[in-house]
Enzyme design. Structure first.
Site, mmCIF file in Angstrom:
data_model
loop_
_atom_site.group_PDB
_atom_site.id
_atom_site.type_symbol
_atom_site.label_atom_id
_atom_site.label_comp_id
_atom_site.label_asym_id
_atom_site.label_seq_id
_atom_site.Cartn_x
_atom_site.Cartn_y
_atom_site.Cartn_z
ATOM 1 N N TYR A 114 0.838 -1.211 0.000
ATOM 2 C CA TYR A 114 0.000 0.000 0.000
ATOM 3 C C TYR A 114 0.869 1.255 0.000
ATOM 4 C CZ TYR A 114 -4.132 -2.849 0.993
ATOM 5 O OH TYR A 114 -5.159 -3.756 0.926
ATOM 6 N N SER A 115 2.059 1.138 -0.556
ATOM 7 C CA SER A 115 3.049 2.216 -0.464
ATOM 8 C C SER A 115 2.602 3.532 -1.123
ATOM 9 C CB SER A 115 4.338 1.718 -1.125
ATOM 10 O OG SER A 115 5.183 2.785 -1.438
ATOM 11 N N ASN A 116 2.709 4.617 -0.344
ATOM 12 C CA ASN A 116 2.439 5.948 -0.914
ATOM 13 C C ASN A 116 3.456 6.265 -2.007
ATOM 14 O OD1 ASN A 116 0.355 6.623 0.892
ATOM 15 N ND2 ASN A 116 1.833 7.232 2.458
#
Ligand SMILES: Cc1ncc(COP(=O)(O)O)c(C=O)c1O
Length: 314
Positions: free
Chosen positions: A64-66
């Site tokens: 879910y990396s920004n």
């Protein structure tokens, strides 16, 4: 040319009670997708990749990396192919963060935790470079020396927007704080709030990024007691305090990065850490797309934390 992100004064009874002037640098408003520190850190990384004739960009992140989300959109905009090396299972490709990244053309390669741990290992990076010889490799979180001048622009913008005593930022991989420290050059106090349980590791990372100049800077500090149990961990009470503040101010703080900085600020004020009259600026580092992942995993409820529309068309 990019204009300065807005600087906004926050009115709150606690700030008034302690006679503090608190402002927030709204880097979350820079761009609906490449927001906050992602914009700042990717700016010179991507211009470097293009100038040096690379044919693509490659980077690393969790599912879910920004950073992965922002990189995918930035590369899509600049028509630069990109590859994300993702920690976890191929099924994650359908989650809200990665499905958007794929939609913008990012190729994904899933690796197990053991392989992912090698992401800073020179031999592993060399192997990857041999597999993708024309791709510019950007470390996890976008934190490398090229990230620093982009983040440093926060300081030049602030210097023309206001006078202040302390600037606060959340710290994950250290690139944002390092960029602020280098550009500030001992003018103000810089306070990093560690969002994960790593104690001294983060200070070492910042010093490593500051390289030969590290010894020249003595105006910064990372506070390690405000991670609230570890990365992306927070209690229902933490969540309620952030939501109450969001409702009172109309600004969305999310619970993984900006919310932890906010809770640290509130706790520090209650401990009378800041003298009356102190001028504080909070850096809102964006990351609101992460609310989608927390909702998808059932950690937060969408009715409490609405995810902003992130289709890039605004
Ligand atoms: C929204 C957000 N804020 C803050 C940070 C922390 O920044 P840094 O990794 O540069 O310490 C991150 C992670 O990169 C992030 O995604």
């Amino acid at each position: 040319m990019q204009t300065a992100s807005p600087l906004q004064t926050i009115q709150h009874p606690l700030f008034a009670k302690h006679k503090l002037d608190v402002k927030i640098k709204r880097d979350d408003l820079i761009h609906p997708i490449i927001s906050g520190n992602k914009w700042r850190k990717l700016k010179y990384n991507l211009s470097h990749a293009k100038e040096q004739g690379y044919k693509g960009a490659l980077s690393f992140g969790g599912s879910y990396s920004n950073h992965i989300h922002a990189l995918a959109f930035a590369c899509y905009q600049q028509q630069l192919p990109c590859l994300g090396i993702i920690r976890g299972e191929p099924e994650y490709a359908a989650n809200c963060t990665l499905s958007q990244a794929r939609q913008w053309g990012m190729e994904l390669s899933f690796v197990d935790r053991q392989t992912y741990r090698l992401r800073h290992d020179p031999a592993y990076l060399q192997e990857l470079q041999a597999l993708y010889p024309d791709y510019f490799i950007i470390p996890e979180g976008g934190s490398n020396p090229l990230a620093l001048p982009g983040v440093g622009e926060v300081i030049s913008e602030l210097n023309s927007q206001t006078g202040f005593d302390t600037l606060m930022t959340p710290v994950g991989s250290g690139g944002t704080l390092a960029g602020l420290v280098a550009a500030d050059n001992n003018q103000h106090r810089l306070l990093g709030i560690a969002v994960l349980k790593q104690q001294d590791y983060l200070s070492r990372e910042v010093n490593q990024l500051l390289a030969d100049n590290a010894a020249n800077y003595h105006n910064w500090q990372i506070l390690n007691d405000f991670h609230r149990g570890g990365y992306a961990k927070f209690s229902p009470q933490d969540s309620e305090r952030i939501l109450a503040f969001n409702r009172q101010t109309g600004i969305t703080f999310e619970p993984v990065y900006s919310g932890k900085m906010l809770l640290a600020l509130l706790d520090l004020i209650e401990q009378e850490y800041f003298p009356p009259g102190h001028k504080i600026v909070l850096l809102h580092t964006g990351g609101l797309q992460g609310l989608g992942g927390l909702t998808e995993r059932g950690v937060i409820k969408e009715e409490d934390w609405p995810v902003p529309v992130l289709d890039g068309t605004r």
